[in-house]
Structures are given as C-alpha cells and as structure tokens.
Scaffold this motif. Structure first.
Motif, PDB file in Angstrom:
ATOM      1  N   LYS A  70      42.736   8.316   9.274  1.00  0.00           N
ATOM      2  CA  LYS A  70      41.657   9.861   9.601  1.00  0.00           C
ATOM      3  C   LYS A  70      43.084  10.358  10.029  1.00  0.00           C
ATOM      4  CE  LYS A  70      38.608   7.636   7.480  1.00  0.00           C
ATOM      5  NZ  LYS A  70      38.879   6.267   8.071  1.00  0.00           N
TER       6      LYS A  70
ATOM      7  N   MET B  71      43.523   2.097   8.323  1.00  0.00           N
ATOM      8  CA  MET B  71      44.074   3.549   7.858  1.00  0.00           C
ATOM      9  C   MET B  71      43.075   4.627   8.673  1.00  0.00           C
ATOM     10  SD  MET B  71      43.778   4.462   4.095  1.00  0.00           S
ATOM     11  CE  MET B  71      44.353   6.009   4.217  1.00  0.00           C
TER      12      MET B  71
ATOM     13  N   ASP C 107      40.287   2.156   4.057  1.00  0.00           N
ATOM     14  CA  ASP C 107      39.948   3.029   4.505  1.00  0.00           C
ATOM     15  C   ASP C 107      39.370   2.083   5.238  1.00  0.00           C
ATOM     16  OD1 ASP C 107      38.353   4.880   5.763  1.00  0.00           O
ATOM     17  OD2 ASP C 107      38.677   6.714   3.644  1.00  0.00           O
TER      18      ASP C 107
END
Length: 361
Positions: A258, A256, A345
């Motif tokens: 940011k 992912m 993440d």
C-alpha cells in the motif's frame, strides 16, 4: 504421524485451490454460435492431456498460493523413524511446552507488577514513564520469543528514534511485531483485533504509540493517515513500523505494498524478515486459525528460527510516484529475503478474485 484421513482431507483442500480450466473456456452456448472450422481452445486441449495440464499450470495464478500453508511432507511413517517421532512428541508436549508456559507466566508476572505502578504513578513524568514502559514492552516481547525457543539473527544497524522516518517490513504473522519489538520498541500500525489480543492493544501497546485501524470502516483511513503524519513529526516518538502488505503472506511471496507509508514525505527504512520452516511454519492464516491456536502451535514446536535484515534507508527520487517508490522498496525487501513478487492486492484475500480478473492480470 499422518493418517489416511488427514491425507485425504489435505488433498481435498489442495483440490479446492486447483484451477478450474472450465472457468476460462467459453460456455456451451457461446461454443455453438462460433462458425464451423474455427479452432477452439476446448478442442485444442482435447488433443492431449499434456496440453491440458500445461494450460492449467498457466491459468493457476499465484494469488491463492500467497495465503496458503504448504503441508509438510510426511517423514515419520517409517519403522525406524516412527518411535523417534513419538518420543519427540512426548518431549515437546510433556516437558518443553510446560517449561515454556512457565517462562511466559513468569514474564507476565514481572511485566504486570512493573508496568501497572509505572503507568499510574508516573503520570506527571511523561518522558520517564514512556522510557520505562518502552523497556518493559521490549522485555515482555523477549519473554514471548523465549517461549518459542526463538533463534533470531539480526543483520544491520539497530533502529534509532529519529523524526521523519518510517520502517516497513514484509508480513508473515503477528509475531513479526514481537520479533522486531524485542530489539526496538516500535509504534506499529495494525488491524484492531477482538478478544485478549484487542485488550493488549488498547491497554499496553498504546503506551508505545501504536495506531489501530478497522478495515470495515471507510472513515478510518483518513483518521489513520492523519495520525501517521502527526507521529512521524515527533522527535521523541517511537520509530513507526508499518506492514504495507496489509495482511499476512506465507513467507514465500510478497504482495503489493500500500502506498500510504510512501507518501508521508519520510525516509523509508526497509526491513526484511525470513522464517526458516525446518522446525515450524510461522505463517498465520487468520481465516482458519485464531491467534491463540497459532501461539500454541509455536510453543509446541521445536523452535522458531528467522533472520531479520535492517536495510539501507530509501528516499523518494525526483519524478518518482509513491506507487513506484513502494514497488522499489518491495523489490529490495523481496530480493534480500528471497521472496517472489506477485502483482496482487492483499485485500483480495478477503474476497476471492474472479477468473476474469485473474486472467486479465
């Protein structure tokens, strides 16, 4: 040549990353409380080893695969190829490696003998000083690439300095910055490192406007966000480069992005980087290897081969959130570089996710 001991250790490492199906099954106490006659997952998997392997494959998440170097297949345990492999090792370590060290040493001598006088003697002429320092940083990065016998193919128009634009790229190693910097002097946002790398960050790289952060300090986020907004407003500042994954991924996946780079109100210019593993794996596993050892691995390999694509700039669409914008840009980069998108993440790399979290994902 891979010895039996090395093979055993590598297989044991793979076993550690292999999913444990028991983590996803109810505990013994929970099983005893279930009513009789109800089909349990544990009973279903006992029917056939094939079903058990299939369930393990489903449970096997893509998270750990994003941050793991896949060991190369052994090819040199052969009576025909083993002598050639030995000759290649001698050639790389006794001839190629010393030559590359000499090239890099000459590069540093030229760089330092030029950078230090320019940095201190032209303090009253900031514009000229920044222009010369920018060219010198590009030069030393070119020497670094030459010390790996780097073969880099750039596709698309060369980046230019414009206000209100930011470049974002997938991240495999800290050498991504060097590969991109030899073409254009970017100002990069990067994790602050200790040792000689940190010394270079605080002295040389700050001359091109680089911004550093520290994951362990929560207040750094607000400071970095303010510096980013100030940097992108300057017309004379170097183009800003951000690796929105926030950590190194093994060039097979993208984690992912940011959203920080996508809520600056700027035009986002995607950059896709793809390394060819035929000569060396450029992935830097910072948890198992220092950057010095990583550089030695690159300098003792045959070559570092990669492609860089400067893709079409993207802007935030009406009604689109920064998170959706980040995902759209990640999709563009992943498609161009042939990388697989995963819903993880990257910060979870520093704390392994629980089975419940992986199962929910």
């Amino acid at each position: 040549m891979n010895s039996s001991g090395v093979l055993k250790s590598s297989s044991s490492e793979l076993d550690l990353d292999r999913p444990n199906i028991e983590d996803y099954l109810p505990s013994g106490a929970a099983i005893q409380q279930e009513p009789r006659g109800k089909l349990r997952l544990h009973d279903l998997l006992d029917i056939s080893p094939t079903l058990s392997e299939a369930a393990g494959a489903i449970v096997d998440d893509s998270f750990t695969r994003c941050f793991k170097s896949n060991p190369p297949e052994p090819w040199n345990w052969n009576i025909y190829l083993f002598p050639l492999w030995c000759f290649g090792v001698l050639l790389r370590y006794l001839i190629v490696f010393p030559t590359r060290v000499l090239v890099l040493t000459i590069g540093w001598i030229i760089f330092l003998s030029s950078f230090i006088p320019v940095h201190f003697l032209l303090k009253g002429h900031d514009r000229l000083r920044r222009s010369i320092e920018r060219s010198l940083v590009e030069m030393i990065c070119s020497f670094f690439v030459a010390s790996w016998t780097g073969v880099v193919r750039y596709h698309g128009p060369r980046p230019s300095r414009r206000p209100k634009q930011v470049f974002v790229a997938n991240h495999t190693s800290m050498i991504d910055f060097i590969v991109l910097e030899q073409m254009t002097a970017f100002a990069v946002i990067m994790q602050k490192h200790p040792g000689w790398v940190g010394l270079l960050q605080s002295t040389i790289l700050e001359s091109v406007g680089c911004i550093w952060f520290n994951r362990s300090e929560a207040k750094d986020r607000e400071i970095v966000a303010r510096k980013l907004r100030e940097h992108v407003q300057g017309a004379d500042n170097n183009p800003l480069l951000i690796f929105p994954e926030g950590t190194c991924v093994n060039n097979h996946y993208t984690v992912m992005f940011k959203k920080g780079a996508f809520e600056l109100g700027c035009t986002v210019c995607p950059v896709a980087i793809k390394y060819n593993k035929i000569f060396v794996d450029a992935f830097w596993n910072s948890r198992k290897q220092s950057f010095t050892k990583h550089l030695l691995q690159l300098m003792t390999s045959w070559a570092v081969v990669c492609d860089v694509w400067y893709l079409e700039p993207q802007s935030l669409k009406p009604g689109e959130t920064p998170i959706e914008f980040a995902e759209r840009v990640r999709d563009i980069i992943s498609t161009r570089a042939g990388l697989k998108k995963v819903p993880w993440d990257g910060y979870l790399k520093y704390s392994r996710p629980s089975p419940k979290h992986r199962e929910r994902k």
